[in-house]
Design a protein around this motif. Sequence first.
Motif, mmCIF file in Angstrom:
data_model
loop_
_atom_site.group_PDB
_atom_site.id
_atom_site.type_symbol
_atom_site.label_atom_id
_atom_site.label_comp_id
_atom_site.label_asym_id
_atom_site.label_seq_id
_atom_site.Cartn_x
_atom_site.Cartn_y
_atom_site.Cartn_z
ATOM 1 N N ASP A 26 31.685 -6.158 1.655
ATOM 2 C CA ASP A 26 32.739 -5.226 1.246
ATOM 3 C C ASP A 26 32.423 -4.600 -0.119
ATOM 4 O OD1 ASP A 26 35.249 -4.034 1.884
ATOM 5 O OD2 ASP A 26 36.221 -5.330 0.397
ATOM 6 N N GLY A 27 31.380 -5.121 -0.779
ATOM 7 C CA GLY A 27 30.969 -4.566 -2.066
ATOM 8 C C GLY A 27 31.764 -5.071 -3.256
ATOM 9 N N TYR A 28 32.579 -6.105 -3.067
ATOM 10 C CA TYR A 28 33.351 -6.631 -4.201
ATOM 11 C C TYR A 28 32.506 -7.646 -4.969
ATOM 12 C CZ TYR A 28 37.486 -7.973 -6.912
ATOM 13 O OH TYR A 28 38.385 -8.194 -7.938
ATOM 14 N N GLU A 29 32.309 -7.384 -6.266
ATOM 15 C CA GLU A 29 31.491 -8.261 -7.117
ATOM 16 C C GLU A 29 32.358 -8.792 -8.242
ATOM 17 O OE1 GLU A 29 28.119 -5.878 -8.310
ATOM 18 O OE2 GLU A 29 27.237 -5.979 -6.298
ATOM 19 N N PRO A 30 33.056 -9.924 -8.022
ATOM 20 C CA PRO A 30 33.975 -10.436 -9.036
ATOM 21 C C PRO A 30 33.240 -10.918 -10.293
ATOM 22 C CG PRO A 30 33.734 -12.022 -7.243
ATOM 23 C CD PRO A 30 33.025 -10.774 -6.813
ATOM 24 N N ASP A 31 33.876 -10.688 -11.462
ATOM 25 C CA ASP A 31 33.379 -11.251 -12.725
ATOM 26 C C ASP A 31 33.847 -12.686 -12.883
ATOM 27 O OD1 ASP A 31 32.307 -8.705 -13.745
ATOM 28 O OD2 ASP A 31 34.425 -8.114 -13.807
ATOM 29 N N VAL A 32 35.011 -12.969 -12.302
ATOM 30 C CA VAL A 32 35.649 -14.274 -12.447
ATOM 31 C C VAL A 32 36.212 -14.710 -11.098
ATOM 32 C CG1 VAL A 32 37.566 -15.526 -13.546
ATOM 33 C CG2 VAL A 32 36.391 -13.718 -14.808
ATOM 34 N N VAL A 33 35.982 -15.977 -10.745
ATOM 35 C CA VAL A 33 36.704 -16.552 -9.612
ATOM 36 C C VAL A 33 37.804 -17.435 -10.191
ATOM 37 C CG1 VAL A 33 36.588 -17.977 -7.537
ATOM 38 C CG2 VAL A 33 34.654 -16.501 -8.132
ATOM 39 N N LEU A 34 39.033 -17.141 -9.833
ATOM 40 C CA LEU A 34 40.183 -17.901 -10.336
ATOM 41 C C LEU A 34 40.674 -18.817 -9.221
ATOM 42 C CD1 LEU A 34 42.385 -18.558 -12.401
ATOM 43 C CD2 LEU A 34 43.612 -16.508 -11.645
ATOM 44 N N SER A 35 40.458 -20.118 -9.387
ATOM 45 C CA SER A 35 40.821 -21.048 -8.327
ATOM 46 C C SER A 35 42.223 -21.592 -8.531
ATOM 47 C CB SER A 35 39.822 -22.194 -8.259
ATOM 48 O OG SER A 35 39.838 -22.935 -9.462
ATOM 49 N N ILE A 36 42.906 -21.817 -7.438
ATOM 50 C CA ILE A 36 44.228 -22.433 -7.471
ATOM 51 C C ILE A 36 44.066 -23.899 -7.092
ATOM 52 C CG2 ILE A 36 46.599 -22.356 -6.636
ATOM 53 C CD1 ILE A 36 46.215 -19.398 -5.982
ATOM 54 N N ALA A 37 44.243 -24.765 -8.099
ATOM 55 C CA ALA A 37 44.043 -26.204 -7.892
ATOM 56 C C ALA A 37 45.250 -26.812 -7.168
ATOM 57 C CB ALA A 37 43.833 -26.878 -9.248
ATOM 58 N N ARG A 38 44.953 -27.798 -6.339
ATOM 59 C CA ARG A 38 43.647 -28.389 -6.259
ATOM 60 C C ARG A 38 42.789 -27.836 -5.111
ATOM 61 N NH1 ARG A 38 45.676 -34.431 -5.977
ATOM 62 N NH2 ARG A 38 47.421 -33.315 -5.046
ATOM 63 N N GLY A 39 43.398 -27.474 -3.995
ATOM 64 C CA GLY A 39 42.621 -27.093 -2.816
ATOM 65 C C GLY A 39 41.690 -25.922 -3.033
ATOM 66 N N GLY A 40 42.098 -24.982 -3.888
ATOM 67 C CA GLY A 40 41.290 -23.789 -4.118
ATOM 68 C C GLY A 40 40.023 -24.038 -4.915
ATOM 69 N N VAL A 41 39.941 -25.222 -5.532
ATOM 70 C CA VAL A 41 38.754 -25.551 -6.335
ATOM 71 C C VAL A 41 37.510 -25.641 -5.447
ATOM 72 C CG1 VAL A 41 37.686 -27.332 -7.774
ATOM 73 C CG2 VAL A 41 40.078 -26.685 -8.151
ATOM 74 N N ALA A 94 40.946 -17.566 -5.469
ATOM 75 C CA ALA A 94 40.478 -18.373 -4.342
ATOM 76 C C ALA A 94 41.439 -19.517 -4.070
ATOM 77 C CB ALA A 94 39.080 -18.926 -4.638
ATOM 78 N N ASP A 95 41.849 -19.632 -2.805
ATOM 79 C CA ASP A 95 42.676 -20.770 -2.425
ATOM 80 C C ASP A 95 42.300 -21.210 -1.012
ATOM 81 O OD1 ASP A 95 44.526 -22.785 -2.763
ATOM 82 O OD2 ASP A 95 46.262 -21.471 -2.953
ATOM 83 N N ASP A 96 42.791 -22.383 -0.633
ATOM 84 C CA ASP A 96 42.463 -22.889 0.692
ATOM 85 C C ASP A 96 43.255 -22.165 1.784
ATOM 86 O OD1 ASP A 96 44.795 -24.096 -0.210
ATOM 87 O OD2 ASP A 96 44.116 -26.150 0.113
ATOM 88 N N VAL A 97 44.574 -21.932 1.529
ATOM 89 C CA VAL A 97 45.407 -21.307 2.566
ATOM 90 C C VAL A 97 46.540 -20.508 1.945
ATOM 91 C CG1 VAL A 97 46.622 -23.532 2.829
ATOM 92 C CG2 VAL A 97 46.961 -21.768 4.550
#
Length: 164
Positions: A26-41, A94-97
């Motif tokens: 899709d051409g998306y190049e993130p500078d940062v991945v922001l995870s939602i803990a805990r599952g998103g880690v 980023a998250d699991d669900v």
Amino acid sequence: SDVRENLTYERFGGAIRELAQTIADDGYEPDVVLSIARGGVFVAGGLAYALDCKNIHLVNVEFYTGVGTTLEMPVMLAPVPNAIDFSEKKVLIADDVADTGKTLKLVHDFCQGTVAEVRSAVIYEKPHSLVKCEYVWKRTDEWINFPWSVEPPVVRREGQVLDA
Ligand code: 5GP
């Protein structure tokens, strides 16, 4: 119902690669991945490697207290990341669900306004989610068993620890 969607660690590996490929295509190049803990880690770590993104941040959100039982609203737990860290950055949440989608909406709203761009990636999205994520590996309306939370925490076994 008793029907469950079962994600194993084995399937997780392939799911992350496929999800990352969709994002790259899709051409998306993130500078940062922001995870939602805990599952998103778990998801954030896999995506960050697969997308060659070296910057991972984390936000702790508490919502679910059991299978299908929640607090009234999700809450961000301290320490909350500094929004300055994301200013002018392309962020991938980023998250699991995404289930109700309330957790993702909370974090998405937190980013909105300060960042250059924000998009969301999840392994699963349920049909009733109020947030529609840009990147979804699989859609289901079943309760999902994740490999990291399907088993209870380990407990200490007496007599297994040697004295120093
Ligand atoms: P939401 O705010 O979208 O309703 O829920 C987000 C969080 O709730 C997820 O990050 C996850 O921790 C938990 N959750 C929601 N649905 C499920 C599910 O089907 N299975 C599991 N194991 N956790 C879930």
